[in-house]
Design a protein around this motif. Structure first.
Motif, PDB file in Angstrom:
ATOM      1  N   GLN A 221      -2.463  -5.990   2.559  1.00  0.00           N
ATOM      2  CA  GLN A 221      -1.494  -6.401   1.541  1.00  0.00           C
ATOM      3  C   GLN A 221      -1.214  -5.209   0.645  1.00  0.00           C
ATOM      4  O   GLN A 221      -2.122  -4.448   0.305  1.00  0.00           O
ATOM      5  CB  GLN A 221      -2.035  -7.537   0.678  1.00  0.00           C
ATOM      6  N   ALA A 222       0.051  -5.075   0.251  1.00  0.00           N
ATOM      7  CA  ALA A 222       0.446  -4.016  -0.670  1.00  0.00           C
ATOM      8  C   ALA A 222       1.525  -4.580  -1.593  1.00  0.00           C
ATOM      9  O   ALA A 222       2.552  -5.048  -1.114  1.00  0.00           O
ATOM     10  CB  ALA A 222       0.974  -2.806   0.085  1.00  0.00           C
ATOM     11  N   ASP A 223       1.264  -4.562  -2.875  1.00  0.00           N
ATOM     12  CA  ASP A 223       2.215  -5.082  -3.861  1.00  0.00           C
ATOM     13  C   ASP A 223       2.601  -3.948  -4.803  1.00  0.00           C
ATOM     14  O   ASP A 223       1.856  -3.622  -5.722  1.00  0.00           O
ATOM     15  CB  ASP A 223       1.602  -6.242  -4.626  1.00  0.00           C
ATOM     16  N   ALA A 224       3.758  -3.359  -4.576  1.00  0.00           N
ATOM     17  CA  ALA A 224       4.206  -2.222  -5.385  1.00  0.00           C
ATOM     18  C   ALA A 224       4.447  -2.617  -6.833  1.00  0.00           C
ATOM     19  O   ALA A 224       4.310  -1.792  -7.733  1.00  0.00           O
ATOM     20  CB  ALA A 224       5.464  -1.614  -4.783  1.00  0.00           C
ATOM     21  N   ALA A 225       4.787  -3.867  -7.091  1.00  0.00           N
ATOM     22  CA  ALA A 225       5.067  -4.316  -8.460  1.00  0.00           C
ATOM     23  C   ALA A 225       3.811  -4.326  -9.327  1.00  0.00           C
ATOM     24  O   ALA A 225       3.855  -3.998 -10.511  1.00  0.00           O
ATOM     25  CB  ALA A 225       5.703  -5.702  -8.439  1.00  0.00           C
ATOM     26  N   THR A 226       2.666  -4.677  -8.731  1.00  0.00           N
ATOM     27  CA  THR A 226       1.427  -4.744  -9.501  1.00  0.00           C
ATOM     28  C   THR A 226       0.489  -3.578  -9.224  1.00  0.00           C
ATOM     29  O   THR A 226      -0.477  -3.381  -9.952  1.00  0.00           O
ATOM     30  CB  THR A 226       0.660  -6.044  -9.188  1.00  0.00           C
TER      31      THR A 226
ATOM     32  N   SER B 189     -10.415  -5.015  -2.269  1.00  0.00           N
ATOM     33  CA  SER B 189      -9.237  -5.156  -3.123  1.00  0.00           C
ATOM     34  C   SER B 189      -9.192  -3.948  -4.039  1.00  0.00           C
ATOM     35  O   SER B 189     -10.191  -3.601  -4.686  1.00  0.00           O
ATOM     36  CB  SER B 189      -9.333  -6.428  -3.967  1.00  0.00           C
TER      37      SER B 189
ATOM     38  N   TRP C 239      -6.716  -1.307  -6.805  1.00  0.00           N
ATOM     39  CA  TRP C 239      -5.574  -1.180  -7.701  1.00  0.00           C
ATOM     40  C   TRP C 239      -5.306   0.303  -7.934  1.00  0.00           C
ATOM     41  O   TRP C 239      -6.234   1.100  -8.085  1.00  0.00           O
ATOM     42  CB  TRP C 239      -5.831  -1.855  -9.045  1.00  0.00           C
TER      43      TRP C 239
ATOM     44  N   ALA D 296       0.703   1.751  -3.335  1.00  0.00           N
ATOM     45  CA  ALA D 296       1.242   0.579  -2.632  1.00  0.00           C
ATOM     46  C   ALA D 296       2.584   0.886  -1.976  1.00  0.00           C
ATOM     47  O   ALA D 296       2.937   0.267  -0.971  1.00  0.00           O
ATOM     48  CB  ALA D 296       1.366  -0.596  -3.590  1.00  0.00           C
TER      49      ALA D 296
ATOM     50  N   PRO E 125       2.388   0.716   2.903  1.00  0.00           N
ATOM     51  CA  PRO E 125       2.755  -0.690   3.095  1.00  0.00           C
ATOM     52  C   PRO E 125       1.816  -1.366   4.092  1.00  0.00           C
ATOM     53  O   PRO E 125       0.999  -0.700   4.739  1.00  0.00           O
ATOM     54  CB  PRO E 125       4.179  -0.611   3.629  1.00  0.00           C
ATOM     55  N   GLU E 126       1.933  -2.671   4.217  1.00  0.00           N
ATOM     56  CA  GLU E 126       1.087  -3.431   5.132  1.00  0.00           C
ATOM     57  C   GLU E 126       1.127  -2.847   6.532  1.00  0.00           C
ATOM     58  O   GLU E 126       2.180  -2.470   7.030  1.00  0.00           O
ATOM     59  CB  GLU E 126       1.541  -4.885   5.154  1.00  0.00           C
TER      60      GLU E 126
END
Length: 96
Positions: A39-44, A58, A60, A66, A70-71
């Motif tokens: 999982q990759a969340d560029a927003a967070t 996990s 950060w 991110a 990417p995934e």
């Protein structure tokens, strides 16, 4: 600063990678583990990576880790010193 698009001036976990942090991670090559980004969340700035032995981590990062990973991207993680390598690019990551 890093939240506003400028260079990060903090070396806390998940912020800018310090030269010494990169060097001590490089000096302990047996502690790098290969992983795949699940999982990759560029927003967070959140990432979840799974090592080849099945362990999930996990992470950060306040920079662009991110976006760069990417995934499905193969990465290397040095959990002891909080460094994520995406190709030749390394990021300081916080293990959450």
């Amino acid at each position: 600063m890093c939240r506003h698009g400028f260079a990060c001036s903090s070396y806390e976990s998940g912020h800018a990678l310090h030269l010494i942090q990169a060097r001590i991670a490089s000096a302990t090559p047996t502690e790098w583990v290969d992983a795949i980004v699940e999982q990759a969340d560029a927003a967070t700035g959140g990432l979840v990576v799974r090592t080849l032995d099945g362990a999930e981590h996990s992470l950060w990062n306040g920079a662009s880790a991110a976006l760069e990973a990417p995934e499905g991207t193969p990465v290397a993680l040095h959990a002891r010193y909080g460094v994520l390598a995406v190709g030749r690019t390394q990021f300081n990551v916080a293990l959450v």
